[in-house]
Every structure is written in C-alpha cells, then in structure tokens.
Design a protein around this motif. Structure first.
Motif, short mmCIF file in Angstrom:
data_model
loop_
_atom_site.label_atom_id
_atom_site.label_comp_id
_atom_site.label_asym_id
_atom_site.label_seq_id
_atom_site.Cartn_x
_atom_site.Cartn_y
_atom_site.Cartn_z
N VAL A 162 0.86 -1.18 0.00
CA VAL A 162 0.00 0.00 0.00
C VAL A 162 0.89 1.23 0.00
CG1 VAL A 162 -1.64 1.36 1.33
CG2 VAL A 162 -1.93 -1.10 1.15
N GLY A 163 0.78 2.02 -1.06
CA GLY A 163 1.50 3.28 -1.12
C GLY A 163 0.60 4.41 -0.66
N SER A 164 1.20 5.47 -0.20
CA SER A 164 0.44 6.57 0.42
C SER A 164 1.09 7.90 0.05
CB SER A 164 0.51 6.32 1.94
OG SER A 164 -0.20 7.27 2.64
N SER A 165 0.25 8.89 -0.26
CA SER A 165 0.79 10.21 -0.62
C SER A 165 -0.20 11.30 -0.20
CB SER A 165 0.99 10.29 -2.15
OG SER A 165 0.89 11.62 -2.62
N PRO A 166 0.29 12.46 0.22
CA PRO A 166 -0.64 13.53 0.58
C PRO A 166 -1.28 14.21 -0.64
CG PRO A 166 1.61 14.26 0.85
CD PRO A 166 1.68 12.81 0.51
N THR A 167 -0.78 13.94 -1.83
CA THR A 167 -1.29 14.70 -2.97
C THR A 167 -1.97 13.90 -4.07
OG1 THR A 167 0.93 14.62 -3.87
CG2 THR A 167 0.31 16.63 -2.71
N ALA A 209 -4.41 11.57 3.28
CA ALA A 209 -3.55 10.72 2.44
C ALA A 209 -4.38 10.00 1.40
CB ALA A 209 -2.81 9.69 3.30
N TYR A 210 -3.87 9.96 0.18
CA TYR A 210 -4.41 9.11 -0.89
C TYR A 210 -3.60 7.83 -0.85
CZ TYR A 210 -6.66 13.36 -2.50
OH TYR A 210 -7.42 14.49 -2.57
N ARG A 211 -4.28 6.71 -0.81
CA ARG A 211 -3.57 5.43 -0.71
C ARG A 211 -3.93 4.51 -1.86
NH1 ARG A 211 -4.50 3.89 5.54
NH2 ARG A 211 -6.54 3.39 4.65
N ALA A 212 -2.95 3.81 -2.38
CA ALA A 212 -3.18 2.86 -3.48
C ALA A 212 -2.61 1.51 -3.09
CB ALA A 212 -2.49 3.36 -4.75
N MET A 267 -1.91 10.75 13.19
CA MET A 267 -0.93 11.59 12.49
C MET A 267 -1.05 11.39 10.98
SD MET A 267 3.18 11.66 12.64
CE MET A 267 3.22 11.11 10.93
N SER A 268 -0.88 12.45 10.23
CA SER A 268 -1.05 12.33 8.79
C SER A 268 0.27 12.01 8.09
CB SER A 268 -1.64 13.62 8.23
OG SER A 268 -0.92 14.73 8.69
N VAL A 269 0.15 11.47 6.90
CA VAL A 269 1.30 11.10 6.06
C VAL A 269 1.77 12.36 5.33
CG1 VAL A 269 1.91 9.81 4.00
CG2 VAL A 269 0.40 8.79 5.72
N LYS A 270 3.09 12.62 5.31
CA LYS A 270 3.57 13.85 4.68
C LYS A 270 4.19 13.64 3.29
CE LYS A 270 2.28 16.77 7.84
NZ LYS A 270 0.86 16.72 7.98
N THR A 271 4.87 12.55 3.10
CA THR A 271 5.47 12.31 1.78
C THR A 271 5.08 10.93 1.30
OG1 THR A 271 7.43 11.34 2.76
CG2 THR A 271 7.47 13.73 2.40
N PRO A 272 5.19 10.72 0.00
CA PRO A 272 4.84 9.39 -0.49
C PRO A 272 5.67 8.31 0.20
CG PRO A 272 5.08 10.92 -2.31
CD PRO A 272 5.57 11.63 -1.09
N GLU A 273 5.03 7.26 0.56
CA GLU A 273 5.73 6.14 1.20
C GLU A 273 4.91 4.89 0.94
OE1 GLU A 273 5.65 7.36 5.29
OE2 GLU A 273 3.76 6.32 5.64
N ALA A 274 5.50 3.71 1.20
CA ALA A 274 4.77 2.48 0.92
C ALA A 274 5.19 1.41 1.91
CB ALA A 274 5.05 2.00 -0.50
N LYS A 275 4.25 0.53 2.21
CA LYS A 275 4.61 -0.60 3.05
C LYS A 275 3.95 -1.87 2.52
CE LYS A 275 0.82 0.19 6.14
NZ LYS A 275 0.35 0.96 7.26
#
Lengths: 75, 75, 75, 75, 75, 75, 75, 75, 75, 75, 75, 75
Positions: free
Chosen positions: A18-23, A62-65, B1-9
């Motif tokens: 699962v990836g996550s991004s604020p934009t 966060a937008y998550r994919a 807490m919110s996610v600030k930069t793209p990340e993935a797990k």
C-alpha cells in the motif's frame, strides 16, 4: 524423465503493497512500485487493486493505493 | 498523524511452490516447505492447495503437492 | 475452408475414478491411475479432487482418493 | 465389508464433442451423437452446451453444436 | 396429519475436527475419525476438507488434516 | 512446541433443527432451541435459516422454522 | 405485429480501450475516450475498469487506464 | 521502450445482435451474422447466447437468436 | 442479562457519494469526503468504488469518483 | 394508504415445459409454447433454457427443448 | 451542461438496525423501524435480513430481527 | 420408446405471492397461501422468501411476507 528425489520449485508469487501520498494516487502507487523494486527484479506490470483515502477531522490527509504484483519466481 | 510524503509498506505476500516426490505427498510437501524456508523467516503454516500425480507409461512417477504460504511481510 | 457435410470431433474428455486402499491415499490414487491406464493412452497428469475415508465401527477401513484425468481425445 | 487391497473403480465420465453442419444445428448435434455412439454404449441423453457459427467472408459456413454426454462408466 | 403442538426434530449435523501427526496425513486424519467416533455412532464417511502443515524453524513439525463428518442426527 | 503423536481436536460443530407449531414461527423456533438445549451446553445464539409452512387442503397446518446453531466444541 | 422475414438488429455494444500516459491516469483515460470518440457518436459515460502501471528498471514509465464504454447501437 | 505521451489503443470489442425469423433459429442467427458483417471485417466465430420465441395469440410468430461476436479491434 | 422490552440499536451504516471534478479524480473524491464530513463524525477511511468520466461532444468534462464510507453508528 | 386486513397478491409466476420432436428443436419448442398457451393468456416471450437429445441405440430419437415463460400473474 | 468545480452528491445510504423483543419478531422489527424513524424521514420499506434468538440457560430470552433500510439520500 | 410427433409436458411451476397483514407475518403468509389455494390443487409446502414492512410516517402499517410455492404441474 521422472523425478527421483523430493524436490520443489516456486510457481507463483503475489506481493501487495500500500503506497500513500498527501497529494495523488499516482504518487502513492509509484512509491509502492519503487519500494517493491528494491528487492525484486524484473517487475513489468503493477496493478492497482484498491484506492482509498485516510481522513482526519473531515479532511483527506492521504491518498492510498494498494498495488499488486504477481509473477513467476525463479530465484 | 497524517502522512507527509509518499511512502509504501508491504501488506501481503503469497508464495506457492510445487514439491515433488517419487514416494509420498508428505515428502513432496515437506520439500516445498524446506525450499521456501531458505529465503523466508517466520513461516508458521503451509496449506496444501493441490495434489496431483505425474504419470509416465501408465505409472505414477511423482506425487506432487502445491503448497501455499501466505503472510505479512515486514522485511 | 468450409465444412461441407455434417461431421463431429471430440474436444474434451474427463474421467474420474475413486481408488481405495487400507493403508494410504498414495496407494489409493495409484490404483486409480493404473486402472485408467489400462484403457487410455497418453495420460500425463492425474489430479486428486477428493480425499475421504470409509469408516466401520469407529475405525478407518479405507483411504479413498477421487482422481480426475482430463484430456483431449483424438481416438 | 472393508477394502483389503488397493483397488479403483470409475465413477464419472464426461465426453464433449463438437458437431458441425452446413445447414442446421440439428444435423451438427446428431453427427456428434453418432460419432460418440461408435465407442460408447448406453448413451441416453446428450445435452447441447454451446451453439455457434463458423463465418467466412461474412457468411455462415457451418452451424456447430457442442454436445456433452455424462454418465457412469462400468466398463 | 397435521402438527398440533410445537415440536422440533434435528435434521442435519456437521462436525469438523483437525487431526495432527508428526509423520503423515493418514495418521492425522485417522486420529480425527477415532476422536469423533468416541461420541458418535454410525459414522460411515469422513471427508478431508483441508490439509496443511505446522512449521517450526523451517521444518515441518506436524501434518494436519481437517476432517468433516456430516449426517442425520436421530439421537 | 511440536506435536509428537497423532491427536485430534474438534473445531466446529453445526446443528440444524426444524421446529414446528400450529400457531407461530416464534413457537416453532423456540421448540427447536429447547430441543437442542437438552443435549448441548452453552448455546448463545440460534439463527433462523428457513421459514416455511405445511399446507393441507389449502390451509396452513404448521409454521416451521429451521434453526441453525454453530459453535466451537470443546467437549 | 409479427416478423415475416429473417432480420436482425444490434442490441448491445461494448468497447474497451487502454489509455497510457507518462504522468497520470487522468491523461491516460482521457486519451482513451478521445480515441473512441473519433469513431463513435453519443458517448456519455466511460467507466474505468482497470488501473495499472508499466514498469521499466524499477521505475513507473506509464500509467495505464482501461476504459469501457457500453451502449445501444442503432447505426 | 517507454510511453512518452498520452495515447490509447482498442483492446476488446463485443457486439451483440438479435436475429429473428418466422421459421428457424438458423435463419435468425444467419441474419444477425450477415447484418454484423456489413460493418465489420474478419468475423470468424459467432456464438449464440440466447434463443427465444415471440408469441402472439398463443402461436410462435418469430424464432429469435441473440448472437455475440467478440474480437480485437485494430481499426 | 436478558432483554425485557422491545428495543433496537443501529449496527451498520453505509453511505455512498459521487464526487465530480473537471480536473482530477483526487479532487472529485476529496469533494465527496468533505461533503460527507459535514454531517458525519469520525470518518476514518473512504474507499473508491467506481471511477468514471462524463463525456460531452467527445471530450471528458468531468472525472467522477464514487466513494463509499462504512461504519458503526452509535448516534 | 395502509393495509387493514390480511390480503395477498400474486407477484411472479414461472412455468417450464419440455417440448419434444423427432425432427427439430423449433418443433419441440413450438409444441411447448402451444401447450402452455392452452391455459395461460398473454404469453409474449418464451425463452429456451435447455436443448438436449434423447438417444436410443446410438441414434437421436427426439430433439427436446426446455422452454421457460415468466410473467406477472393478475388472475 | 458540464461540471466546473469539484462537487459531490450522495447517491445511496444503507442503514441496518437490530431490534430485540422478549415475545415476537414483529415487536423486534417494529422497534428497529421506530428507532430509525427518529432520525430519518421518508422511510417506506424496511427489509428483514436476519432473524435469530438470544439464548440463556437453554431458553429463548430474546427474538431479534436485523432490519435493513436502503434509500436515496438527498439531504 | 421413441417420440413420434411434437409434444410437450410441463416440468416445473413456481408461483410467488406477497401477503400482507397489519399485525403479523404469520397472518400475511397465511393469506398468501389461501389465495394461492383457490386456483391450485395439491399445495404441500410454501416457503417464505422475503419478509419486509411497509412504513408510513415512521410507523409499521403492514407486515408483508413473500411466499414461494414450487411444484410439478401435471394439469
């Protein structure tokens, strides 16, 4: 030719991240692919299997994919 | 807490192997588990998802077990 | 080229047998394969589609394996 | 009575044929049944499981019927 | 004849057990059948509905068979 | 810790009863529960899985409720 | 009124295209719609039926959107 | 090679027509195929996906065949 | 403790909104979340269950996202 | 307006017949429709839900069509 | 007319409640409807999606009805 | 014996009615059965396939039961 002793070979591997991004979902999905690429060779296609949003106090934070990669494993 | 930069797990990993033995499905499945264990830690359960036989000239030459291991991946 | 007169060709054949053994599913399945091989050529793979046990007076008296063979028929 | 040695008996056989005729699905299906009847005894019912047409240069050149026969096999 | 007072009769009972053995699925399944037979009469068939393995430190430590028995209950 | 000898434990039990009453589905279902309670301890929830009516000469002579109880069995 | 001679009318048409863009799924999907619009009139809605990514050397090189348009065809 | 600008290509097209005839399903289906062939090249197979009858005053006034053609579209 | 008088409690609530934006699915989905947040507290996750596009004269005029929020309702 | 006393209205009726003919499925289906029409008014559409053949001594002796008619019943 | 700025509208809302009564499912379901009606206008139909019973010491202590109301939300 | 001329026989009939009562589902269902019995002989079993409620101004004004009767038709 017949098999003589017990042996095993991998036939299928499915990995989900699962990836996550604020934009954007594009950034979220790209982060997932790049994380997967650190340990896997020969990725060709990554499918998006779920899009969602994390919400805090009524705002999207966060937008998550969810990204699924499936492939033969010959390591 | 919110996610600030793209990340993935990683969230899910499914691995399938086919083990093969001239004498029994237990040997075939055990070979699959031991092959998987070389590169994965913390395997707890391995499910058999298909049993079949390889035939040559009307005789069974191998018992084969498809073994599926599914788990969270935190590497 | 077009078809001129009525004609027919086999496209698929599925055969199921149940093998039975007092000691193991491997013996039961092997019996099924060997029985099928008496009348069919070119068997390559036989899949196990059900395993069960016959019980008498609270004891297992037979291990049974249903074995399915599917193939093109060009006889 | 319990089973003493490995043995096997057929339990199910499914045969599919595709019949083909330039004029009708009835002819196509009948051809499939008559072809099957050459090697199988005791056919009672044959079900149509697909009807299609072969086309060449925008014209129907064959009506085709896939016919499925399913029965117990005690040979 | 019509029913005059509230009454009830059992119509179906399904029992599942998981047997476990360090050496084979046959032993695991037989243990499940024999455990069930202690409290149920007239068991005839026991179907295997899942085969898996328990793993410790990369080794198979138990073969496990889930066994399902389904029958009318007239006790 | 690993398993040393074959052993088995129950994991699931499903019981269905059909209750019947000349006046209401509540009475029919309650009869089913009370019948089940005679031989089972610790029932908590009973789900209705079918409601029907028995008819004679165009009149409803019984309201029937199929009741399903599903639980872990540790007897 | 009854039908007198053989005749036919279209009832359903489904078209799928895959759009592709180096930067976003919106661009990819828009490309698919605009390609379809060249030969079809009266498109109203286009549904996204798959999102994936093409990967080269561990990097996303294209965002791809499969777009499905379904409609009555009265041409 | 990677994709540089947004672009799209067709991947799948499914067309359904209903043919109708006062005398037979073969005529009805052939009418559907011939209508489709006026605007599509390279039709090879047409599958029948529904057969029904139109009834007026208790009589069959039309045999109707729904015909489905599915193919890659490279126009 | 048993229930003494008729009473009821909510157990599940599912709300779906369709957001719409001329520029991106992220904007469309965010509009849906913010609209829902006006009347609902404690939203945490919003899943995208459909993406489509509104088309006018062969051009995409709106990106639309159907967003589903599901949660326990204790109001 | 609310309902004051128990009452009932039909909402759906499905009737299936099997027609049979020595020569064609059209004749078989038409026989089914005409039989149904003797006791039902306002039949409009009859769908074919199964085609099969009766076989005797390796020959097709009857083409059979199962025909389903579904409609609102306001009798 | 085309959409100019991001906006959203509700399209579907599903609410489920569980009503409970010591005497009947009608009372249980009515309690669920009346609870829902306190905060929702324009309820027309409420469907029962599960009936069960709460049991204590072998006796039915509550009849419970899960009630689902689904409707368009234009608030 | 083979079939000589086209003929047809009914094989299945399904009838659904919705009964309605201001007080109970038993009354609603009984009304449905009695309405069906006016035109059909030999009804034995009637299954409830949906329970719902009609609501007006936040109150239940009717309990409704959809009742399905399925049987062989030899009229």
């Amino acid at each position: 030719m017949s098999v003589k002793t017990p042996e095993a070979k991998p036939v299928h591997k499915i990995v989900e991240l699962v990836g996550s991004s604020p934009t954007s979902w594009e950034d979220a999905a790209r982060a997932a692919v790049e994380t997967a690429a650190k340990t896997m060779r020969d990725l060709r296609i990554a499918e998006v299997t779920r899009l969602d949003m994390k919400i805090e106090e009524g705002k999207v934070v966060a937008y998550r994919a969810r990204v699924t990669m499936s492939f033969k494993d010959n390591d």
